[in-house]
Design a protein around this motif. Structure first.
Motif, short mmCIF file in Angstrom:
data_model
loop_
_atom_site.label_atom_id
_atom_site.label_comp_id
_atom_site.label_asym_id
_atom_site.label_seq_id
_atom_site.Cartn_x
_atom_site.Cartn_y
_atom_site.Cartn_z
N UNK A 1 0.81 -1.23 0.00
CA UNK A 1 0.00 0.00 0.00
C UNK A 1 0.85 1.27 0.00
N UNK A 2 1.97 1.26 0.71
CA UNK A 2 2.86 2.42 0.73
C UNK A 2 3.43 2.66 -0.66
N UNK A 3 3.84 1.61 -1.34
CA UNK A 3 4.38 1.76 -2.69
C UNK A 3 3.33 2.32 -3.64
N UNK A 4 2.08 1.86 -3.51
CA UNK A 4 1.02 2.36 -4.40
C UNK A 4 0.74 3.85 -4.15
N UNK A 5 0.71 4.24 -2.88
CA UNK A 5 0.49 5.65 -2.54
C UNK A 5 1.62 6.51 -3.09
N UNK A 6 2.85 6.05 -2.95
CA UNK A 6 3.98 6.84 -3.41
C UNK A 6 4.06 6.88 -4.94
N UNK A 7 3.64 5.82 -5.60
CA UNK A 7 3.58 5.85 -7.07
C UNK A 7 2.68 6.99 -7.54
N UNK A 8 1.54 7.13 -6.89
CA UNK A 8 0.61 8.19 -7.25
C UNK A 8 1.16 9.56 -6.88
N UNK A 9 1.81 9.64 -5.73
CA UNK A 9 2.39 10.92 -5.31
C UNK A 9 3.49 11.36 -6.26
N UNK A 10 4.29 10.44 -6.72
CA UNK A 10 5.36 10.77 -7.67
C UNK A 10 4.77 11.28 -8.97
N UNK A 11 3.67 10.68 -9.42
CA UNK A 11 3.00 11.15 -10.64
C UNK A 11 2.51 12.59 -10.46
N UNK A 12 1.90 12.88 -9.31
CA UNK A 12 1.45 14.24 -9.02
C UNK A 12 2.63 15.20 -8.99
N UNK A 13 3.72 14.78 -8.35
CA UNK A 13 4.90 15.64 -8.24
C UNK A 13 5.49 15.96 -9.60
N UNK A 14 5.54 14.96 -10.48
CA UNK A 14 6.05 15.19 -11.83
C UNK A 14 5.19 16.19 -12.58
N UNK B 1 -4.05 21.62 -7.48
CA UNK B 1 -5.01 21.05 -6.54
C UNK B 1 -5.86 19.98 -7.18
N UNK B 2 -6.27 20.20 -8.41
CA UNK B 2 -7.09 19.22 -9.14
C UNK B 2 -6.31 17.94 -9.37
N UNK B 3 -5.05 18.07 -9.76
CA UNK B 3 -4.20 16.90 -10.01
C UNK B 3 -4.04 16.07 -8.74
N UNK B 4 -3.81 16.73 -7.63
CA UNK B 4 -3.62 16.03 -6.36
C UNK B 4 -4.91 15.33 -5.95
N UNK B 5 -6.04 16.04 -6.05
CA UNK B 5 -7.32 15.48 -5.62
C UNK B 5 -7.70 14.26 -6.45
N UNK B 6 -7.42 14.28 -7.75
CA UNK B 6 -7.79 13.17 -8.62
C UNK B 6 -7.01 11.90 -8.30
#
Length: 229
Positions: A116-129, A222-227
Motif C-alpha cells: 500500500x505504501x508503494x502504491x500511494x507513493x507511485x501516485x504521489x510521484x505522478x502528481x509531483x512530476x 489542486x485538481x491533479x492532487x485530488x484526482x
C-alpha cells in the motif's frame, strides 16, 4: 507528535500505517535549515505534519529557484521509492514544524514489504512530476503578480495559518525574480486588500480574492492532487 497527520500516511491501511510510524522518529523541522542537497545520497525521508519544505533547483552559480513545495500533503525523499538514493534537488525548510523522519535503509526495507505504501507513493510521484512540469511553464509564461499569489496560497495551505514570516528578498529568491519585482507585485496585492505585509510578516486577508488573482497553475495543482490522492 501533533494529532494532525501527514496525508500520505493517513491513506495507508491501519496496520501498514502503524508499522511505518513505528520505525519513524518525530522531529522538528527548523526554519531555513537545508536538509537535502542535490547530488548527495539521501540519508532520510521526511513526512511533514505541520512544517513544510521548499524544493530548489540550482543551475551553476545562480542561487536557485523554487520548483516545488512539500507539506502535509506529501513527502521528501520520493526518489527512494524509485530506487535512487541520490537527491535531485536542494530541500530548504520554509516553515518550521513537526515531521516524521525515517532512515533510508529503514524506508527501503519497509517499502519492499508494504505494497500500500508503494502504491500511494507511485501516485504521489505522478502528481509531483505534473507539478514540476507546471512550475516550469508557470515561470516562463505567467507574470510575477499571479505567480506570487499562487506561491502565497501554496504557503498558506502548508502553514495552516493566515500569517507567516517572509521577506521580499526570500520571495525574490523563491520566484527567481528581482526584489523590485516582488516589491511591486506585493504592493499591488496589498492595495487590493488581499494581503497585509508589515516588517516581514505577511497576512492573507482575502483568500478568495487571492485565488482569483493567482495563475491557473494553483487550481490545476489542486485538481491533479485530488484526482490521484
Amino acid at each position: 507528535m501533533a494529532a494532525i497527520e501527514n496525508h500520505l500516511i493517513e491513506l495507508l491501511p491501519r496496520n501498514d500505517r502503524r508499522r511505518l510510524l513505528d520505525i519513524c522518529e518525530p522531529i522538528q523541522l527548523v526554519l531555513a535549515e537545508v536538509i537535502q542537497e542535490p547530488g548527495v545520497a539521501t540519508r532520510h525521508a521526511y513526512f511533514p505534519v505541520d512544517g513544510f519544505i521548499s524544493l530548489i533547483a540550482r543551475i551553476g552559480e545562480h542561487p536557485g529557484l523554487e520548483v516545488g513545495m512539500v507539506g502535509r500533503e506529501g513527502m521528501l525523499g520520493s526518489n527512494l521509492a524509485l530506487g535512487v538514493e541520490i537527491a535531485p534537488l536542494r530541500a530548504l525548510v520554509q516553515g518550521a514544524g513537526a515531521a516524521w523522519r525515517i532512515t533510508t535503509a529503514d524506508f527501503q526495507r519497509e517499502l519492499a514489504r508494504n505494497a500500500p505504501l508503494q502504491r500511494v507513493l507511485d501516485r504521489y510521484i505522478q502528481v509531483s512530476m505534473s507539478q514540476l512540469a507546471a512550475s516550469a511553464a508557470c515561470l516562463r509564461f505567467h507574470q510575477i503578480g499571479p505567480r506570487l499569489a499562487r506561491w502565497l496560497l501554496m504557503s498558506q495551505d502548508r502553514a495552516h495559518a493566515d500569517s507567516f514570516h517572509v521577506t521580499h528578498e526570500f520571495l525574490a529568491y523563491m520566484l527567481g525574480v528581482r526584489r523590485v519585482g516582488i516589491t511591486l507585485a506585493a504592493g499591488g496585492l496589498q492595495r487590493s486588500g488581499l494581503i497585509e505585509y508589515n516588517r516581514g510578516t505577511l497576512k492573507v486577508l482575502d483568500r478568495p480574492g487571492l485565488e482569483a488573482t493567482a495563475c491557473a497553475c494553483y487550481a490545476a495543482d489542486g485538481k491533479s492532487y485530488a484526482e490521484l490522492l
